[in-house]
Design a protein around this motif. Structure first.
Motif, short mmCIF file in Angstrom:
data_model
loop_
_atom_site.label_atom_id
_atom_site.label_comp_id
_atom_site.label_asym_id
_atom_site.label_seq_id
_atom_site.Cartn_x
_atom_site.Cartn_y
_atom_site.Cartn_z
N UNK A 148 0.82 -1.22 0.00
CA UNK A 148 0.00 0.00 0.00
C UNK A 148 0.85 1.26 0.00
N UNK A 149 1.85 1.38 0.88
CA UNK A 149 2.61 2.63 0.97
C UNK A 149 3.27 3.02 -0.35
N UNK A 150 4.00 2.13 -1.02
CA UNK A 150 4.58 2.54 -2.32
C UNK A 150 3.52 2.91 -3.34
N UNK A 151 2.36 2.26 -3.28
CA UNK A 151 1.28 2.61 -4.20
C UNK A 151 0.79 4.03 -3.95
N UNK A 152 0.79 4.46 -2.68
CA UNK A 152 0.32 5.80 -2.35
C UNK A 152 1.32 6.87 -2.82
N UNK A 153 2.61 6.59 -2.74
CA UNK A 153 3.58 7.53 -3.30
C UNK A 153 3.45 7.60 -4.82
#
Length: 421
Positions: free
Chosen positions: A179-184
């Motif tokens: 999720x975190x890399x997708x949000x960046x």
């Protein structure tokens, strides 16, 4: 060789060592973050590489920051409670209980390390961490998806119970990890140049498919809520009028493309039937021994045992499966003191991040995806055990690090989009 000469100046040999160690540290940190996607056995490479990172950081003159002192206090306060709780076990071997507590202590410390590492140079070091994270997340998503579809040899290595897991032990950890890399990547789509936007879109869609293939309901919800938060925060806090027009158009077009991609996946009979099964109520959520029944029993145990019952004891009592609620879990495992310190760490992290978002900063674009990921993670912790999720503590440390040096930026880092990863 003495490190300091008679005049108080660092000896040339020691200066050479510290300079080389400082340069090597950044490479090792990238390798350490990359290893966070290789968790098929314990200790995993993540733990082993961190020990090397820590040793090199000490040689390279690693600095501790006063603004991260709160996290250090919480870390130190947690240690005695977690240690005492390990000695409360009755059925689990003491060594196993101690190792479990030590892993939790170790992971909190990794968050403290990241906080201080990032605080030295928020944009440069967060970018290094996030790029390494994106690299392993893309590899994980591709392996998990291809494994789920049976398109690579030994596909069973990358799946569990018919769900994608890549190089993780559990699909329920693999999904939220993406999720975190997708949000960046999403933030790059919303604000970046056409070239950045295109690459961001590729990364976002790849990770979206990877999360979908995990068939983790919590990960699905996590992804959707995080994406909505990134969109809302960027729209309200960072977007100019022209950006807002583009964001509205992207929302319409992007949602359409995601619906088409989802429809394509669901058109595969096996995928559609499995999705329908996973989207419905599960038998293990219901009844006295279901998820919520277990949580109630675990809370009663917590109230009756101020010092905790110790790690891994719950499964040896009335109900064999864990309660799957981190907040209840830390109370009955580490006792009232350890549980409250752990919960305080989460609450203080949320407060720091939310308070910082209210202020304009050249580093706010670093913080938006972090908070958009962390808030759903904290909600997700109420239905699953996250106290040994490595990326949970990584996000915690990143929030502390960015907020510890929220206004710190070199002259070339003060542009409106300079912090866009």
């Amino acid at each position: 060789m003495s490190s300091i000469g008679a005049t108080g100046v660092a000896a040339p040999g020691w200066s050479f060592i510290t300079e080389r160690a400082a340069a090597l540290l950044h490479v090792l940190v990238a390798c350490w973050i990359f290893s966070g996607g290789l968790v098929m056995a314990e200790p995993s490479p993540y733990e082993l590489v961190f020990l090397v990172v820590l040793a090199v950081s000490l040689l390279g003159g690693f600095a501790l920051h006063r603004a991260t002192l709160g996290l250090l206090v919480l870390f130190v306060a947690f240690i005695p409670f977690a240690t005492i709780a390990a000695f409360q076990v009755r059925y689990v071997p003491l060594t196993q209980a101690l190792i479990f507590s030590l892993v939790t202590i170790f992971l909190i410390f990794t968050g403290y390390f990241v906080a201080n590492y990032v605080a030295d140079a928020p944009q440069r070091r967060t970018r290094l961490i996030v790029r390494a994270y994106i690299a392993i997340a893309l590899i994980s998503a591709v392996l998990g998806t291809l494994g789920y579809l049976g398109l690579i040899p030994r596909a069973d290595l990358f799946t569990l119970y018919g769900r994608a897991k890549a190089l993780f032990k559990d699909p329920n950890v693999y999904g939220p990890f993406l999720v975190l890399p997708a949000m960046y990547a999403l933030q790059r789509v919303l604000l970046g140049s056409p070239k950045r936007m295109a690459w961001g879109a590729v990364i976002f869609v790849t990770l979206f498919i990877g999360v979908f293939a995990s068939f983790s309901r919590a990960a699905w919800g996590h992804f959707v809520v995080s994406a909505a938060l990134v969109y809302f925060l960027v729209f309200v806090l960072e977007a100019h009028a022209r950006d807002k027009v583009r964001m509205l158009l992207l929302a319409l077009g992007g949602l359409g493309l995601l619906v088409v991609a989802l429809a394509g996946l669901l058109s595969i009979p096996e995928v559609g039937s499995f999705f329908e099964m996973r989207a419905g109520a599960q038998s293990y959520d219901q009844g006295e021994t279901g998820r919520f029944g277990r949580q109630g029993y675990a809370f009663e145990l917590a109230l009756a045992n101020p010092l905790g019952i110790g790690p891994l004891e719950f499964r040896n009592l009335l109900i064999m499966e864990e309660p799957h609620n981190t907040y209840v879990n830390v109370l009955h495992v580490y006792g009232w003191g350890g549980g409250l310190v752990y919960i305080a760490m989460i609450l203080v992290t949320l407060w720091r991040g939310a308070a910082a978002l209210a202020y304009r900063s050249p580093n706010r674009l670093l913080l938006i995806p972090l908070m958009a990921t962390y808030v759903p993670l904290c909600i997700e912790a109420a239905i699953i055990d996250t106290d040994h999720w490595r990326h949970f503590f990584l996000v915690t440390g990143l929030i502390w690090g960015v907020t510890a040096a929220y206004q710190r930026a070199a002259p070339h880092e003060r542009g409106r989009l300079s912090a866009l990863v």
